[in-house]
Design a protein around this motif. Structure first.
Motif, PDB file in Angstrom:
ATOM      1  N   PRO A  10       0.815  -1.223   0.000  1.00 41.65           N
ATOM      2  CA  PRO A  10       0.000   0.000   0.000  1.00 41.65           C
ATOM      3  C   PRO A  10       0.849   1.275   0.000  1.00 41.65           C
ATOM      4  N   ALA A  11       1.918   1.286   0.801  1.00 47.27           N
ATOM      5  CA  ALA A  11       2.792   2.470   0.845  1.00 47.27           C
ATOM      6  C   ALA A  11       3.493   2.664  -0.488  1.00 47.27           C
ATOM      7  N   TYR A  12       3.915   1.569  -1.108  1.00 45.47           N
ATOM      8  CA  TYR A  12       4.582   1.666  -2.406  1.00 45.47           C
ATOM      9  C   TYR A  12       3.628   2.217  -3.455  1.00 45.47           C
ATOM     10  N   LEU A  13       2.408   1.697  -3.493  1.00 41.01           N
ATOM     11  CA  LEU A  13       1.433   2.174  -4.473  1.00 41.01           C
ATOM     12  C   LEU A  13       1.114   3.653  -4.278  1.00 41.01           C
ATOM     13  N   PRO A  24      -6.243   5.514   2.090  1.00 42.68           N
ATOM     14  CA  PRO A  24      -5.622   4.294   2.624  1.00 42.68           C
ATOM     15  C   PRO A  24      -6.475   3.039   2.434  1.00 42.68           C
ATOM     16  N   ALA A  25      -7.784   3.146   2.633  1.00 40.51           N
ATOM     17  CA  ALA A  25      -8.647   1.970   2.480  1.00 40.51           C
ATOM     18  C   ALA A  25      -8.646   1.466   1.039  1.00 40.51           C
ATOM     19  N   GLU A  26      -8.618   2.402   0.092  1.00 42.99           N
ATOM     20  CA  GLU A  26      -8.587   2.017  -1.321  1.00 42.99           C
ATOM     21  C   GLU A  26      -7.277   1.327  -1.665  1.00 42.99           C
ATOM     22  N   LEU A  27      -6.188   1.871  -1.153  1.00 47.07           N
ATOM     23  CA  LEU A  27      -4.884   1.268  -1.397  1.00 47.07           C
ATOM     24  C   LEU A  27      -4.796  -0.134  -0.798  1.00 47.07           C
TER      25      LEU A  27
END
Length: 233
Positions: A10-13, A24-27
């Protein structure tokens, strides 16, 4: 190279242009569907004719997109470096891959599933606009490459490649710039629609003219302005 367990997907995306506005929820939802795979150098990520069920992001390493003629001649279409994605447009067509993708070094590739992308588009249509923007940027770059191949001479294409990251306005007289070829000369030649022999001949001509100095894959541009003027000849 990062491993599966080390990469915070998620952080990378979130730092990629395509995803940086997502919550954040979408990621987290996208990350749950994503698959991270390690490839050794020379391994195929996908081949022509295989079903396209998502798009890919190079996390580490490098991937080339290429086509093969009936005679087996290879034409490099694009080189994909870390942080860049590919196959987004084809994902929406429902058709199989029309090019091949192969790693040029040991690589880590993240694959985002089509179903997850479609689900996010249904939740927030703005996601599709960001994806369209990314596809448009790639298309614009490919059109520029086609124009360069059609309208520029071979030597102009080589010089244009060497100067692609140089800002002529910021060049200090006498300053030496270094370009490191990310792949083999044969691969760069194919990308520029040149034969390897012609590409090497142009480099030797530029070196004999005192414009560059070569040390394997490191090319020092000794006279950026002079090389630019040579480009216009």
């Amino acid at each position: 190279m990062q491993t599966h367990t080390e990469l915070d997907v998620p952080a990378y995306l979130s730092v990629l242009p395509l995803f940086h506005e997502m919550r954040p929820a979408e990621l987290e939802r996208i990350a749950e569907s994503a698959a991270l795979k390690r490839f050794v150098r020379g391994e195929e990520v996908f081949r022509v004719g295989e079903p396209c069920e998502g798009f890919h992001v190079v996390v580490a390493g490098q991937v080339k997109l290429y086509a093969l003629s009936h005679s087996g001649h290879e034409k490099v279409i694009e080189l994909i470096s870390p942080g860049n994605s590919f196959a987004e447009a084809l994902m929406f067509t429902g058709k199989p891959y029309i090019v091949n993708a192969q790693t040029l070094s040991d690589s880590l590739v993240l694959t985002v599933k089509k179903q997850a992308v479609m689900a996010e588009i249904e939740r927030d249509p703005r996601f599709s606009l960001r994806m369209l923007a990314g596809i448009s940027r790639r298309l614009h770059g490919l059109v520029q490459d086609v124009e360069a191949s059609a309208l520029h001479s071979g030597i102009q294409r080589v010089i244009g490649y060497l100067l692609r990251d140089q800002s002529l306005e910021d060049v200090v007289p006498g300053q030496v710039a270094t370009v490191q070829l990310p792949v083999s000369k044969a691969t760069i030649a194919s990308l520029l629609s040149l034969t390897p022999e012609y590409f090497s001949r142009v480099l030797r001509e530029l070196e004999d003219g005192g414009l560059i100095a070569m040390d394997r894959r490191d090319i020092r541009i000794l006279d950026v302005q002079g090389l630019s003027r040579y480009h216009l000849q």
